[in-house]
Design an enzyme around this catalytic site. Structure first.
Site, PDB file in Angstrom:
ATOM      1  N   ASP A  27       0.916  -1.204   0.006  1.00 41.82           N
ATOM      2  CA  ASP A  27       0.215  -0.005  -0.062  1.00 41.82           C
ATOM      3  C   ASP A  27       0.854   1.350   0.130  1.00 41.82           C
ATOM      4  O   ASP A  27       0.379   2.156  -0.777  1.00 41.82           O
ATOM      5  CB  ASP A  27      -1.061  -0.035   1.067  1.00 41.82           C
ATOM      6  CG  ASP A  27      -1.596   1.186   1.495  1.00 41.82           C
ATOM      7  OD1 ASP A  27      -2.727   1.431   0.809  1.00 41.82           O
ATOM      8  OD2 ASP A  27      -1.241   2.136   1.809  1.00 41.82           O
TER       9      ASP A  27
ATOM     10  N   ALA B  93      -5.057   2.489  -0.465  1.00 44.42           N
ATOM     11  CA  ALA B  93      -4.731   2.102  -1.729  1.00 44.42           C
ATOM     12  C   ALA B  93      -5.366   0.347  -1.850  1.00 44.42           C
ATOM     13  O   ALA B  93      -5.679   0.046  -2.668  1.00 44.42           O
ATOM     14  CB  ALA B  93      -3.441   2.182  -2.028  1.00 44.42           C
ATOM     15  N   ASP B  94      -4.986  -0.242  -0.797  1.00 43.13           N
ATOM     16  CA  ASP B  94      -5.240  -1.590  -0.591  1.00 43.13           C
ATOM     17  C   ASP B  94      -6.793  -1.751  -0.602  1.00 43.13           C
ATOM     18  O   ASP B  94      -7.383  -2.484  -1.533  1.00 43.13           O
ATOM     19  CB  ASP B  94      -4.844  -2.352   0.496  1.00 43.13           C
ATOM     20  CG  ASP B  94      -3.356  -2.913   0.382  1.00 43.13           C
ATOM     21  OD1 ASP B  94      -2.901  -3.226  -0.700  1.00 43.13           O
ATOM     22  OD2 ASP B  94      -2.497  -2.859   1.476  1.00 43.13           O
ATOM     23  N   VAL B  95      -7.386  -0.860   0.108  1.00 39.61           N
ATOM     24  CA  VAL B  95      -8.884  -1.169   0.516  1.00 39.61           C
ATOM     25  C   VAL B  95      -9.769  -0.739  -0.954  1.00 39.61           C
ATOM     26  O   VAL B  95     -10.527  -1.587  -1.221  1.00 39.61           O
ATOM     27  CB  VAL B  95      -9.286  -0.271   1.766  1.00 39.61           C
ATOM     28  CG1 VAL B  95     -11.050  -0.126   1.863  1.00 39.61           C
ATOM     29  CG2 VAL B  95      -8.866  -0.898   2.987  1.00 39.61           C
TER      30      VAL B  95
ATOM     31  N   GLY C 220      -9.408  -3.313  -3.323  1.00 41.65           N
ATOM     32  CA  GLY C 220     -10.413  -4.462  -3.046  1.00 41.65           C
ATOM     33  C   GLY C 220     -11.724  -4.095  -3.417  1.00 41.65           C
ATOM     34  O   GLY C 220     -12.398  -5.115  -3.854  1.00 41.65           O
TER      35      GLY C 220
END
Length: 395
Positions: free
Chosen positions: A151, A179-181, A184
Site C-alpha cells: 500500500d 490503496a489496498d482497500v 479491493g
C-alpha cells in the site's frame, strides 16, 4: 450464524490472497453471502497479517492468539484451509477446489502462480466458468510488473502522497491502507460484473488489476485538475482545491470541519458567525473569488471559530443549514448514537471469552441483508472439514 440468504448465497469463492486488498474483497463477498475458503500457507503460519499486532484477540487464558486486529478487520465470513501450493499434492487440492468454485482471487507477484500450474491460463480450460481475479502491485504488464507492491508504495508511486499533508510539511500517506482497500473494492466490482457475464453466457474470464492503477483512478478531481490545467496540485492539509471555505478549523475546545458548497451557503455561514460583511465583499462573494483570495478570507473565519466551542459552532451552522461536523476521535466515533443506529460496530460471540468487536458492513439491503456468519478463523481451523467434504464450500 445461520446459513446465508444474502444476495450472493450459493456463490463459492476460493481465496488465495493475503494482507489487505484481496481479503477486503473476499470479506465483502462473504458478507454478501458467498462461501469463502481462505487458503493459507502452512510454511509461514498463514496470512502475514495474523502477526501484525498487537493488539490481538485473547484466548480463554488471556494469551494472545493468531487473530490480530489487523487480520480480523478483513477476514470474517471465511474458513481457513492450510495448503502448501509448492507441492504437487497442494496444487492438486487447489485445482480440485477451483473445480467447485465460481471465483478465484489471488495476489501473488505478477505471474507467480504459473510455476505451480495455478494461473488463469492453466485453469481456464479445466474450469471454463471460473471468474479468476489477480491483484498485484503494478499489474501483469508494464515495466514495473515484477516489483513488489505494498500500500505504501502504491500511495507513493500513484501520487496521493504528494497531495496529502500540510503545505509546508512532508508528503504523507493516508492514515489507513486506503490503496489496498480501494483496490479491493474495485476488485469486488470487477468480479461481480464478470460473474454477471458468466451467468448470462456460461463463460468465465480473467479480471486483473493493480494497486497503483486503482490508486490513480481514485485521484478523481485532483487528477483531472492536473490533466485539464497542466498545473501540479499542491498539498493543502484539509483544504479543498476548488472550494473555499472547505476545511478543518480550530475551535475553542477542538476542531470542526466545514464544507461551504455554494454562494448561498456562504452567505448563511457568514451570518451565523456574525461576519455578514464578508459575504458582501466582492473578493469573497463568489466561490471563484474566494478561491483566488483564500489567504485574505481565512483569518477572519479562523478567529470567529476559535472564539466559540465546537458545540456552539456545530449548533449555529446546523441551524443555518451549512454543512458542519465535529472532528471526532475513534472512541467518540464508536460511542456515537449514529454508529449504534447504523450497526457499524458488531460483536461476534465466542465461547469462554469476550466477543470479537468488529466494524460492520456499510451496505444495507431491503430484501437480502448482509450477514455475519463466521468469526475470523484461526489458522487452518477448517482444513480437515473442508478437504474431506463432498462439497468443500458448504458452510
Amino acid at each position: 450464524m445461520a446459513a446465508s440468504e444474502g444476495p450472493l448465497s450459493g456463490v463459492k469463492v476460493l481465496d488465495l490472497s493475503r494482507i489487505l486488498a484481496g481479503p477486503t474483497c473476499t470479506q465483502l463477498l462473504g458478507d454478501l453471502g458467498a462461501s469463502v475458503l481462505k487458503i493459507e500457507n502452512p510454511a509461514t503460519g498463514g496470512d502475514d497479517t495474523r502477526a501484525w499486532g498487537p493488539p490481538f484477540a485473547k484466548d480463554e487464558s488471556g494469551a494472545d492468539r493468531d487473530l490480530s486486529a489487523y487480520f480480523m478487520s478483513s477476514n470474517r465470513n471465511k474458513r481457513s484451509v492450510a495448503v502448501d501450493i509448492t507441492t504437487a499434492q497442494g496444487q492438486a487440492v487447489i485445482r480440485r477446489l477451483a473445480g467447485h468454485a465460481d471465483i478465484l482471487i489471488e495476489n501473488f507477484k505478477a505471474g507467480g502462480l504459473a510455476k505451480y500450474g495455478l494461473d488463469y491460463d492453466s485453469l481456464k480450460d479445466e474450469c471454463p466458468g471460473l471468474v479468476y481475479c489477480s491483484i498485484s502491485g503494478y499489474g501483469q504488464t508494464g515495466p514495473n510488473r515484477d516489483k513488489p507492491g505494498y500500500d505504501l508504495m502504491a500511495q507513493g508511486f500513484g501520487g496521493i502522497m504528494s497531495l496529502t499533508g500540510e503545505p509546508d510539511g512532508r508528503p504523507l500517506k493516508v492514515g489507513v491502507g486506503i490503496a489496498d482497500v480501494m483496490c479491493g473494492m474495485y476488485a469486488t466490482v470487477g468480479i461481480l460484473a464478470a460473474l454477471r457475464h458468466r451467468d448470462q453466457t456460461g463463460q468465465g474470464q480473467y479480471v486483473e488489476l493493480a494497486l497503483v492503477d486503482a490508486q490513480i483512478a481514485w485521484m478523481i478531481n485532483e487528477g483531472v485538475n492536473y490533466l485539464t490545467s497542466g498545473q501540479l496540485p499542491q498539498r493543502r492539509g484539509n483544504a479543498h482545491p476548488n472550494i473555499v471555505p472547505y476545511d478543518s478549523f480550530a475551535t475553542a475546545d477542538g476542531h470542526v470541519v466545514i464544507a461551504v458548497g455554494n454562494d448561498t451557503q456562504f452567505r448563511r455561514f457568514c451570518a451565523a458567525l456574525g461576519l455578514e460583511g464578508l459575504a458582501d465583499d466582492p473578493r469573497f462573494a463568489t466561490n471563484p473569488a474566494r478561491l483566488a483570495n483564500r489567504e485574505a478570507l481565512l483569518p477572519d473565519i479562523q478567529a470567529a471559530l476559535a472564539a466559540r466551542s465546537t458545540e456552539e459552532v456545530v449548533a449555529a451552522l446546523e441551524a443555518a443549514k451549512v454543512p458542519v461536523g465535529p472532528v471526532q476521535t475513534i472512541d467518540q466515533v464508536f460511542a456515537s448514537d449514529q454508529v449504534a443506529a447504523r450497526d457499524m460496530q458488531i460483536d461476534m460471540p465466542r465461547e469462554g471469552t469476550e466477543p470479537l468487536r468488529l466494524i460492520g458492513n456499510p451496505l444495507k439491503f431491503s430484501q437480502t441483508p448482509v450477514s455475519y456468519r463466521l468469526r475470523p478463523p484461526h489458522f487452518g481451523a477448517d482444513t480437515e472439514t473442508v478437504l474431506s467434504a463432498d462439497d468443500p464450500f458448504a458452510e
